[in-house]
Scaffold this active site. Structure first.
Site, mmCIF file in Angstrom:
data_model
loop_
_atom_site.group_PDB
_atom_site.id
_atom_site.type_symbol
_atom_site.label_atom_id
_atom_site.label_comp_id
_atom_site.label_asym_id
_atom_site.label_seq_id
_atom_site.Cartn_x
_atom_site.Cartn_y
_atom_site.Cartn_z
ATOM 1 N N ARG A 125 -7.501 21.341 -18.482
ATOM 2 C CA ARG A 125 -7.777 21.421 -19.918
ATOM 3 C C ARG A 125 -7.399 22.826 -20.405
ATOM 4 N NH1 ARG A 125 -13.609 20.026 -20.723
ATOM 5 N NH2 ARG A 125 -13.034 17.905 -20.165
ATOM 6 N N ARG A 150 -17.016 26.850 -24.298
ATOM 7 C CA ARG A 150 -15.836 25.977 -24.266
ATOM 8 C C ARG A 150 -14.905 26.269 -25.451
ATOM 9 N NH1 ARG A 150 -16.885 21.280 -21.240
ATOM 10 N NH2 ARG A 150 -18.175 21.840 -19.448
ATOM 11 N N LYS A 198 -22.842 24.043 -20.161
ATOM 12 C CA LYS A 198 -21.757 24.361 -21.084
ATOM 13 C C LYS A 198 -22.303 24.808 -22.440
ATOM 14 C CE LYS A 198 -21.412 19.412 -21.822
ATOM 15 N NZ LYS A 198 -20.565 18.256 -21.578
ATOM 16 N N CYS A 257 -13.519 8.132 -25.411
ATOM 17 C CA CYS A 257 -13.323 9.158 -24.394
ATOM 18 C C CYS A 257 -12.350 8.617 -23.350
ATOM 19 C CB CYS A 257 -14.647 9.509 -23.744
ATOM 20 S SG CYS A 257 -15.241 8.191 -22.661
ATOM 21 N N CYS A 276 -11.711 9.679 -15.197
ATOM 22 C CA CYS A 276 -12.996 10.385 -15.249
ATOM 23 C C CYS A 276 -13.882 9.947 -14.087
ATOM 24 C CB CYS A 276 -13.698 10.115 -16.578
ATOM 25 S SG CYS A 276 -15.347 10.827 -16.573
ATOM 26 N N CYS A 327 -18.865 12.332 -24.510
ATOM 27 C CA CYS A 327 -17.715 13.191 -24.816
ATOM 28 C C CYS A 327 -17.121 12.987 -26.215
ATOM 29 C CB CYS A 327 -16.628 13.027 -23.770
ATOM 30 S SG CYS A 327 -17.101 13.754 -22.209
#
Ligand SMILES: Cc1cc2nc3c(=O)[nH]c(=O)nc-3n(C[C@H](O)[C@H](O)[C@H](O)COP(=O)(O)O)c2cc1C
Ligand code: SF4
Length: 1500
Positions: free
Chosen positions: A995, A1064, A1134, A1357, A1363, A1406
């Site tokens: 990412r 993030r 996060k 997502c 995933c 997500c």
């Protein structure tokens, strides 16, 4: 060849001259004159030598060496021998010499060798090239005289720069062509020089630099070495090369990209453009013909001549210039969008497989993942002999067939090519698809003898007998006798001196000599002898000619089906192997991969390959013609050459004759990729020539084979250590060794038993998420501490046959799916469930189950609670086992979760096992938590570097994969094939997700192009726009990971903290209509991102240094690492920041840890921000302590203070967040635990000022607004719908290609803004660029008007297949689900009404599902929690309406609600608001009340 001086008139001449100039050594293979007369390479080479022309790469003062080798003197072996002696080797040869040389070619492909290949003048057989397609060569085809020269040059540059082999092939037409001048040597010199710059000498290296090639970086400035020609440096700067290759790393094998770059060099230097594929014909063609054969040009001419408005006005022709590596992307880009059907014409003399290889290439290109049916129908043709007269007729035939409703596949177009070989034994493998027998026939021709088939005149013997291997073996022995007799006759004839002609006599003597050595030259002498005998008038000559087959030296094959492997003993395969005779057995296994499990499991098939390898005297190969034709060919040739038995097992899955090409490709792919059918070759004598015995030709290996090889490896080590054993191994493969082996295994086993003191205890577990596994392992340690000889393993790893012999069996098992067994317990369960005659009387057992009584809350679903443990518990009892402890039921809903029941159960277990009173201290390592991992990682280094270098696995360690997240890298695996690989004993198919960090989602067109390229080169050819407005790449395998990250950084982006427990990617409103505000907000987003960025040095160390970089971290160096904001343990979880600009809430500002709402004054100037804190979307199913939460408004701050505000909020979270329970670690819980007032106060203390009263704001929606807008500067912006953010080419829409074209058109001033709703805004497009951009948008169907309001407002997502935590489909499924609603909405007149619908594959949230008006959140595979009532403006959370619904139920529930909305809604009332007003669900006013007032309360 009388061209004027300096001119050339044949393609062979062109290629030969270039080869001469670029080589130290040229090997000129002298053709078989019968097959390809007067190949003219030699003539040109002679000319060059005669004129003593200097080469470009030879040492000063020396000329290239030219060797001529006869085609039947194993010329390519000479080439292999040359490899060590010469740096720049090239070969000129006729295509007919290639297939037999395949084993040598496989070696040559790994070196910078160029082979110029001329196809036969009359009717070339392109299969001679096609059969080499999987060897690793770049295969380049040229189509004209000039092209032959240009591409010959390109081929040499490519080989030199990549270090890999290139085959340049062309059809040499009859006669000479209009002469062209030979290219000036100084120009070639120039190309070489430029190529050094483009490829970056230090990166790509001149592979074969022996000191006399001087283009190292320092040397090239002034002169290039060879001609002494000065090269103007400014030239380079001016050259407008579009391929920048300085970053290419050939370890990634990107030869295609390199070939394109070399073509680019040719374009700049010589002014001619070449592409991988060419398209000739109308842009609006509905039919395209891809032609792989020498008549392509005639077809193009015929179509062209027919003129416009005729029947062919909509027909185009595609030709292939770079045949390997095959570029799916380029092919798709070549086929006009208008094409509705595609013909593939292959010019092959004998088609061995039912579908031509090029046809298969095309079919798989149109279905890159082989999962769908082709959108465009593809029809294959075999191209026979055609001339300019018959071409028109052929074209009509092709068109008639392709346009018919049911086109015939494999239609032969033109005249057939007859084979001038008589087959002594006809093939009669009628039941089997004949691909393999045809292959044998095409490889061995007249030499082939198939032993177990019936000639028609032998009828009378039942086929069941004649086709079995024993019969074949008997036939072989009989033939041997016959042969002996024949040899005896020959010897007698010699002695009697009966031949009239001396040459015949000499040949007979030579033949006899060679036949004793079983030489491969036998057949050559045989051919000569036959023709000599034919001209000999003696009686005996006529008699001997009856044994033609013997003279040619037959290759004997027995062919059979896999039915033989069910009983090796009686089948005769065993006899063949044991005999040691020179017989080859080909066994075709036709069982489709997907049907394999349906077979009777008790009737287990033996692995003949493994069996034969154990015998150690046989050549063994496993092949699959539809996976690798080249490997299959190689194996057949090697089997033939092997003196002794050869067993080739060949895969050809099919259900019925009418199976489509796609089905067979799919079945083969699955079988090979999963390791079920590995491709390999095993030559027990290869080590004598210093080569490995075992050659794995596919990626994956099945477990048994792996075990076998490990054992072999172990044996050879043993042989080295214990010389006596070594002698045995070398001397014989007989019983001595085997008994040694058995003894060793037994000793090892006894040792193991000795070490197991105390009573035995076998602990088995089955677990998907690891909880049951960890528990079982802990139990194991405790059992050992209590003196048990305990072992622990997954249920499926336990040898089921040993179950009856167990004394004490303990099983710890969790519950998956809907009351299902976890993956690693399913086989065990299947076996125990279906075993009726198992007697477990002597087994004591205990079972502990883990489950969740609320996972499926409805009353009728109560049966799923802890179902596997309950089922197993009663099954064991039924089979007679003795239960020593009652079933323990761990329940997530208990106060301490499963521990509540477990503690009681474990105590009872020790009592039952007689050690209840034993109090032991077991040194149990505490479980490693994420916090430990972070601290131990030494500022995020972990052992990532070591992990990347470890070639034994495609993954990295569990703790490194936690650390890697901070680097923006996630370890994932292909979930679609996880089970199949496991069943084959393989690790998951690991790859990585990467990412990017890209604050505000703003990137340049160049960055878009870079990501597009990196996804193609290193990833799975697609990429995703994420909900944090950034790029995400999938499917990057370990060895490509570093180069991918390097390339991302080279594009001025990075991946730091894009995942992991840090801040993030900072999200920002897209705001296309307001440039100045967008720019200002973006600058804040960037500043926040920079301020909160981890300072880790590890990132640079791990990813951006190259292998030989000395700047390695040394012990103690850690002290210099410093994380001013984070410290060594970073954040508890996060942390996310987003900026919104009312009235647009496209970033869902309420969903983030910090949400910033821009506040502007009356003149639209930014003054400051309202600050929200504590938004968060991740929850755990059935855990009411977890809930989604919208951010709480703290107040207003001035814009200059906003960065520090973000920092201080993050610091409070760093110091107060929960570091024990990760599902309670986000800021949302910190705030709720602390209370918002305390939190605000803490923040104000740190800031030194107070939040001001919040500014007024109003949001309209949280969706993107599609289409064109102009900003205040008059620049244009287009917000484009990208379904679920996935950028890819599909047969319907070539979005990836289209956006690439647009990026090229927008360069350099445009912008690509990625939105938090996973769409893209094409920004800053000047008026002058509008025509081209709008044309491209239309051409690639990238406008949004076609979609329904529901689809435009939807997002999903990623979930499956990448995933790791997905439990339900999402991205792949949402588009389908929407399609099922759309027509209904249309009926209701709701087609254009926007409804925010979001789907996720798990509750991690997500795509922020909890803020959607309608959401489907994955609960198990095929089951979702249906959520309703979120606010359209993104401020109100939704609520559970119905849990775990399948598709049908979801549609049934939603449709009436939509209907009511259509009928009852107030003006402008959104669906979510309507549902609340209508009382369908209660509003969720804050996160804490998310679980309250749920319509469907738990039944328990
Ligand atoms: C997708 C999924 C489905 C589940 N289905 C059930 C179920 O049907 N019945 C049940 O009792 N527990 C069910 N559970 C709860 C798990 O069995 C429980 O959380 C267990 O502790 C997980 O153990 P593991 O990590 O070893 O897989 C399910 C959990 C998940 C994630
Ligand atoms: S929501 Fe769950 S399934 Fe979907 S991508 Fe995120 S973690 Fe994976």
């Amino acid at each position: 060849m009388a061209s004027p001086i300096g001119f050339i008139s044949t393609r062979e001449d062109a290629a030969a001259r270039v080869a001469y100039l670029f080589s130290e050594t040229v090997l000129s293979v002298q053709p078989n004159l019968k097959a390809s007369p007067s190949v003219g390479f030699q003539h040109a080479l002679d000319q060059m030598v005669f004129h003593m022309v200097r080469g470009i790469v030879t040492k000063r003062g020396t000329l290239p060496s030219i060797y001529s080798v006869r085609h039947n003197a194993d010329p390519f072996l000479t080439a292999v021998e040359e490899l060590g002696k010469t740096a720049f080797l090239s070969i000129t040869a006729a295509s007919s010499t290639l297939p037999a040389a395949i084993t040598h070619l496989a070696k040559l492909a790994k070196y910078p060798v160029v082979i110029h290949v001329s196809m036969s003048r009359s009717f070339a057989d392109f299969s001679e090239i096609i059969s080499l397609r999987q060897l690793g060569f770049t295969l380049i085809q040229s189509f004209s005289l000039r092209e032959a020269q240009d591409l010959a040059i390109a081929s040499h540059i490519l080989a030199i720069r990549t270090g890999k082999g290139v085959i340049h092939f062309f059809h040499q037409p009859e006669g000479e062509e209009t002469p062209i001048p030979f290219e000036d040597v100084s120009k070639l010199d120039n190309v070489v020089y430029r190529s050094a710059l483009v490829f970056g000498v230090s990166a790509a290296g001149i592979v074969a630099n022996k000191g006399h090639w001087n283009d190292t970086a320092g040397d090239i400035d002034s002169k290039s070495s060879m001609g002494g020609t000065a090269v103007d440096k400014t030239h380079i700067a001016q050259s407008n090369l579009t391929h920048d290759l300085t970053r290419v790393d050939y370890r990634t094998g990107d030869l295609f990209h390199a070939a394109e770059a070399v073509f680019d060099l040719i374009r700049v230097a010589l002014g001619r453009t070449y592409k991988a594929f060419d398209y000739h014909g109308a842009g609006n063609a509905d039919t395209a013909l891809l032609i792989f054969g020498s008549s392509a040009k005639d077809f193009i001419t015929a179509i062209g001549h027919a003129g416009s408005g005729n029947i062919y006005s909509k027909v185009g022709v595609i030709t292939v210039r770079i045949y390997r590596p095959w570029s799916v992307e380029k092919l798709l880009a070549t086929i006009p969008q208008s094409v509705e059907r595609l013909g593939v014409l292959e010019q092959v003399h004998c088609q061995t497989t039912k579908w031509g290889p090029v046809l298969l290439d095309v079919i798989s290109s149109l279905n890159s993942d082989l999962s769908t049916t082709a959108a465009i129908p593809v029809v294959g043709y075999q191209l026979g002999y055609l001339d300019s007269e018959t071409i028109g007729q052929a074209l009509r035939g092709i068109m008639q067939n392709i346009q018919s409703k049911t086109p015939i596949q494999n239609l032969l177009v033109g005249g057939p090519v007859s084979h001038d070989v008589d087959l002594e034994y006809h093939l009669s493998q009628t039941e089997l698809e004949t691909a393999y027998s045809k292959m044998l026939y095409s490889v061995f021709g007249a030499k082939l003898s198939i032993l177990n088939s019936l000639d028609s005149n032998e009828s009378g013997i039942p086929r069941t007998i004649s086709s079995n291997p024993e019969y074949g073996f008997g036939a072989y022995l009989a033939k041997e006798e016959e042969k002996k007799l024949f040899v005896y006759k020959l010897q007698k004839a010699i002695k009697a001196n009966v031949f009239t002609n001396q040459e015949t006599k000499n040949l007979v003597l030579r033949w006899l000599l060679l036949s004793r050595e079983s030489s491969s030259k036998l057949s050559e002498v045989g051919v000569e002898l036959i023709s000599s005998l034919e001209s000999d008038s003696s009686e005996i000559a006529r008699e001997l000619l009856k044994g033609k087959a013997f003279l040619l030296g037959t290759t004997s094959w027995i062919i059979g089906s896999d039915a033989w492997s069910y009983d090796l003993g009686t089948s005769g395969v065993h006899n063949v192997i044991a005999s040691g005779k020179n017989v080859n057995v080909l066994i075709v296994d036709s069982q489709p991969y997907t049907a394999r499990a349906a077979r009777d499991a008790s009737h287990r098939k033996k692995d003949i390959g493994l069996y034969a390898m154990n015998y150690s005297n046989s050549y063994v190969a496993s092949i699959a013609v539809y996976s690798s034709y080249t490997q299959a060919l190689q194996a057949l040739i090697e089997a033939d050459k092997f003196e002794g038995p050869s067993i080739v097992i060949a895969y050809l899955p099919y259900n019925e004759e009418t199976d489509s090409a796609l089905t067979i490709l799919q079945e083969t792919k699955k079988a090979v990729d999963s390791g079920y059918w590995p491709l390999y070759r095993w030559d027990p004598r290869a080590d004598e020539s210093g080569l490995p015995n075992f050659q794995l030709d596919s990626q994956a290996l099945k477990k048994q084979l792996k075990d076998f090889l490990e054992r072999e490896n172990h044996l050879s080590q043993l042989a080295r250590r214990v010389p006596v054993l070594g002698e045995n191994i070398a001397g014989s493969y007989g019983s001595n060794l085997r008994s040694q082996q058995r003894k060793k295994a037994k000793d090892a086993y006894s040792k193991l038993l000795e070490s197991l003191t105390g009573p035995p205890l076998t602990i088995l577990f089955a677990s998907d998420g690891g909880t049951a596994e960890n528990l079982a392992k802990r139990l194991h340690r405790r059992a050992k501490g209590r003196g048990f000889g305990a072992v622990v393993m997954a249920m499926d790893d336990f040898p089921f046959e040993d179950l009856v012999a167990e004394e004490n069996l303990v099983i710890v098992i969790s519950t998956a799916g809907q009351g299902e067994f976890p993956q690693n317990g399913r086989n065990f369960w299947e076996s125990i469930k279906s075993s009726t005659d198992l007697d477990l009387n002597s087994v004591n057992y205990a079972v502990f189950g883990l489950g969740d009584s609320h996972y499926w809350p409805r009353k009728q679903d109560a049966v799923y609670y802890n179902k596997p443990s309950k089922d197993l518990n009663s099954r064991l009892e039924i089979l007679g086992a003795k239960r020593i402890v009652e079933l323990g039921l761990g329940n997530n809903q208990d106060p301490d979760g499963y521990q509540t029941a477990y503690l009681v159960w474990e105590t009872q277990l020790w009592v039952a096992l007689g050690v209840g009173g034993v109090d032991v201290f077991v040194d149990e390592p505490p479980p490693l938590t994420n916090e430990d991992i972070k601290i131990q990682s030494n500022y995020l280094r972990g052992t990532i570097v070591e992990g990347l270098n470890d070639e034994s696995t495609g993954g990295i360690s569990a703790s490194d994969s936690q650390v890697a997240k901070f680097h923006g890298v996630y370890l994932q695996d292909d979930r679609d094939i996880r089970e199949q690989r496991k069943a084959s004993g393989l690790e998951p198919a690991y790859f990585f997700m990467i990412r990017v960090r890209m604050p505000a989602g703003v990137s340049t067109p160049a960055q878009w192009l870079a990501i597009d390229r990196i996804a193609g080169e290193n990833g799975n050819h697609t990429f995703k726009i994420t909900t944090r407005g950034t790029y995400q790449l999938h499917g990057v395998i370990k060895k490509n990971l570093k180069s991918a990250i390097k390339a991302i950084n080279a594009a001025l982006l990075d991946t730091i903290a894009a995942c992991g427990d840090g801040n993030r990617n900072v999200l920002c409103a897209g705001l296309p209509h307001n440039h100045s505000l967008h720019e200002e907000l973006t600058s804040y987003a960037r500043e926040i991102s920079e301020r909160l960025l981890p300072r880790m040095k590890a990132y640079h160390e791990i990813w951006l240094t190259d292998g030989n970089d000395e700047r390695k971290l040394v012990a103690g160096n850690a002290a210099v690492d410093f994380e001013p904001l984070y410290g060594a343990s970073y954040l508890p979880r996060k942390f996310k920041v987003a900026i919104a600009m009312p009235p647009y809430n496209d970033v869902d500002v309420f969903a983030h840890d910090v949400g910033l709402i821009a506040i502007v004054d009356g003149e639209d100037k930014l003054t400051g921000f309202n600050v929200l804190a504590g938004g968060g979307m991740g929850i755990t199913h059935n855990n009411k302590k977890t809930y989604p939460r919208t951010g709480t408004l703290l107040g207003y701050v001035k814009k200059e203070d906003v960065v520090v505000v973000c920092e201080k909020i993050m610091l409070i979270q760093r110091d107060n967040g929960d570091r024990k329970a990760r599902n309670h670690a986000r800021l949302q819980y910190t705030i709720d635990d602390m209370g918002i007032d305390v939190f605000r106060q803490k923040a104000e203390e740190l800031l030194g000022f107070k939040f001001e009263e919040a500014g007024a704001f109003m949001f309209e929606s949280n969706i993107d607004h599609f289409g064109w807008v102009k900003d205040e500067r008059g620049l244009n912006h287009f917000t484009m719908f990208v379904e679920n953010g996935r950028i890819q080419d599909t047969p319907d829409v070539r979005m990836k290609t289209g956006l690439r074209e647009i990026a090229l058109a927008m360069k350099p001033r445009g912008e690509f803004r990625l939105t938090g709703n996973q769409h893209v805004i094409l920004s800053n497009i000047a008026e002058k660029d509008m025509p081209v951009v709008t044309r491209l948008i239309a051409e690639y169907k990238l406008d949004n008007l076609r979609h329904s309001g529901l689809r435009l407002s939807s997002s999903a997502c990623v979930a499956f297949p990448t995933c790791g935590v997905a439990i339900a489909e999402s991205e792949r499924y949402l588009p389908i689900f929407i399609s099922k609603l759309e027509s209904y909405l249309e009926e209701l007149g709701l087609r254009h009404d926007s409804v925010v619908l979001r789907m996720t594959g798990c509750p991690n949230g997500c795509v922020r599902p909890w803020l959607a008006e309608v959401a489907m959140v994955g609960k198990a595979y095929g089951a979702y929690n249906l959520m309703l009532g979120g606010g359209y403006d993104g401020q109100r959370l939704n609520k559970l309406y119905k849990s775990s619904v399948n598709e049908e139920q979801a549609l049934e529930l939603l449709k009436p609600l939509f209907k009511r909305w259509a009928l009852e809604r107030k003006e402008g009332e959104h669906f979510g608001d309507f549902l609340i007003r209508a009382g369908v669900v209660k509003p969720t006013l804050e996160g804490k009340t998310f679980h309250d007032d749920v319509a469907e309360e738990d039944d328990e």
